[in-house]
Design an enzyme around this catalytic site. Structure first.
Site, PDB file in Angstrom:
ATOM      1  N   LYS A 139       0.847  -1.198   0.000  1.00  0.00           N
ATOM      2  CA  LYS A 139       0.000   0.000   0.000  1.00  0.00           C
ATOM      3  C   LYS A 139       0.884   1.251   0.000  1.00  0.00           C
ATOM      4  CE  LYS A 139      -3.906  -0.021   2.359  1.00  0.00           C
ATOM      5  NZ  LYS A 139      -4.863  -0.110   3.508  1.00  0.00           N
ATOM      6  N   ILE A 140       0.632   2.105  -0.980  1.00  0.00           N
ATOM      7  CA  ILE A 140       1.342   3.376  -1.110  1.00  0.00           C
ATOM      8  C   ILE A 140       0.301   4.494  -1.193  1.00  0.00           C
ATOM      9  CG2 ILE A 140       2.903   4.751  -2.544  1.00  0.00           C
ATOM     10  CD1 ILE A 140       4.147   2.184  -3.549  1.00  0.00           C
TER      11      ILE A 140
END
EC number: 2.2.1.2
Length: 359
Positions: A139-140
């Site tokens: 997750k970014i």
């Protein structure tokens, strides 16, 4: 037939927005997969903060990390990867059955890196390599600083869950970063099948305006924002740019409806699940919401492909003095700040437990 099966058959993936070591060990997650049609899982710093604080399930992992000379962030990612890889293995049959479309789990980079593009990319590569699972999303955040890291991660072949998106504009910016990464892979002769989802957060919209919503529009802003984002999503998937990439063997980045637990105690506890039924999307929900929907939820008409009444709803909020675009930017910043706060609290908990376990 159950409501969860109805939603699955419509073409939407149901993912659980929670993970604890207890649910991995006692069969709870396996039961959600077999009985409630759950096909994936997401995590975030707040989820791990609550899990670590809940009891002693992580004490052994923390002790091992301390003995290995690790503390803080290093100790956290050790215990997080233990949980995430176990969950990934549970979902692996789904991932294989769907040929890599579904069955993913997600682990987030440190919120401390939210404004640091280079460090975000470096940690994304490190976590994906350590996880060593084809069904692991990193997750970014879809912040301005996160967008270049998303493009580079996709180009490097790392599946990405873009988090902290709040409206169609932010979604399209994240989708563009994803597409640039895929286009570069095509140009370089690399496999263009790198999975991604774009997570658009919902309930925080209605929490933000709960005391200022126009008469008759309570708990309608979040739904209207999703309606607009869904139109943008469908138009992008049907665009010549995406179609060219599909012809090269790529797959579309799927829209994911996040933060779909109802915050208003006077509203239906399945409000956002029923409102966002839509094929080729994902809905990731808290465990409490999943159980409620399985018990008494209903799948009605799918999300309108033309935006429904979203223009009218958004106009009503603008007329009431609520700038929707500005609010989206504020919510993204507040979301990043909230995860940072949870992260700090999480590291404090690990430090406290480390001291107690080695005393």
């Amino acid at each position: 037939m159950s409501a969860t099966r109805d939603l699955h058959d419509l073409g939407q993936s149901l993912w659980l927005d929670n993970i604890t070591r207890d649910m991995l060990g006692d069969g709870t997650l396996a039961a959600h997969i077999s009985d409630r049609d759950v096909t994936g899982l997401t995590s975030n710093p707040t989820i791990f903060e609550h899990a670590v604080a809940a009891g002693d399930a992580y004490d052994g992992s923390i002790r091992a990390s301390v003995e290995a000379g690790k503390d803080g962030e290093g100790a956290f990612f050790d215990l997080a990867l233990e949980d995430i890889t176990r969950a990934a293995d549970l979902f692996r049959p789904i991932h294989d059955k769907t040929d890599g479309v579904d069955g993913f789990v997600s682990l987030e980079v440190s919120p401390q890196l939210v404004r640091d593009t280079a460090a975000t990319l470096a940690q994304a590569k490190e976590l994906h390599a350590r996880g060593d699972r084809p069904n692991l999303f990193i997750k970014i955040p879809g912040t301005p600083e996160g967008l270049p890291a998303i493009e580079e991660a996709i180009f490097a072949g790392i599946p990405v869950n873009v988090t902290l998106l709040f409206d169609a504009k932010q979604y399209l910016a994240a989708a563009d970063a994803y597409l640039r990464g895929i286009e570069r892979r095509v140009e370089a002769g690399l496999n263009p099948q790198v999975a991604s989802v774009a997570s658009i957060f919902i309930s925080r919209w209605d929490v933000a305006v709960k005391d200022s919503a126009p008469e008759g529009y309570k708990n309608r802003l979040g739904i209207a924002v999703v309606q607009q984002a869904y139109v943008a999503y469908l138009e992008l998937v049907a665009s010549a740019r995406v179609q060219r990439l599909l012809n090269e063997g790529a797959r579309p980045q799927r829209a994911l409806w996040a933060s779909t637990g109802t915050k208003d105690p006077e509203a239906s506890d399945t409000l956002y699940i029923e409102a966002f039924a839509s094929p080729l999307t994902v809905n990731t929900m808290p465990e409490k919401t999943l159980i409620a929907f399985a018990d008494h939820g209903k799948v009605g008409e799918p999300l309108a492909r033309d935006g429904g009444d979203s223009e009218q709803v958004l106009a009503a909020f603008e007329a009431a003095g609520i700038g929707v675009d500005a609010l989206a930017e504020r919510l993204q910043q507040e979301g990043a700040d909230a995860f940072q706060k949870s992260w700090d609290s999480l590291l404090e908990q690990i430090a406290t437990k480390s001291q107690a376990l080695t005393a």
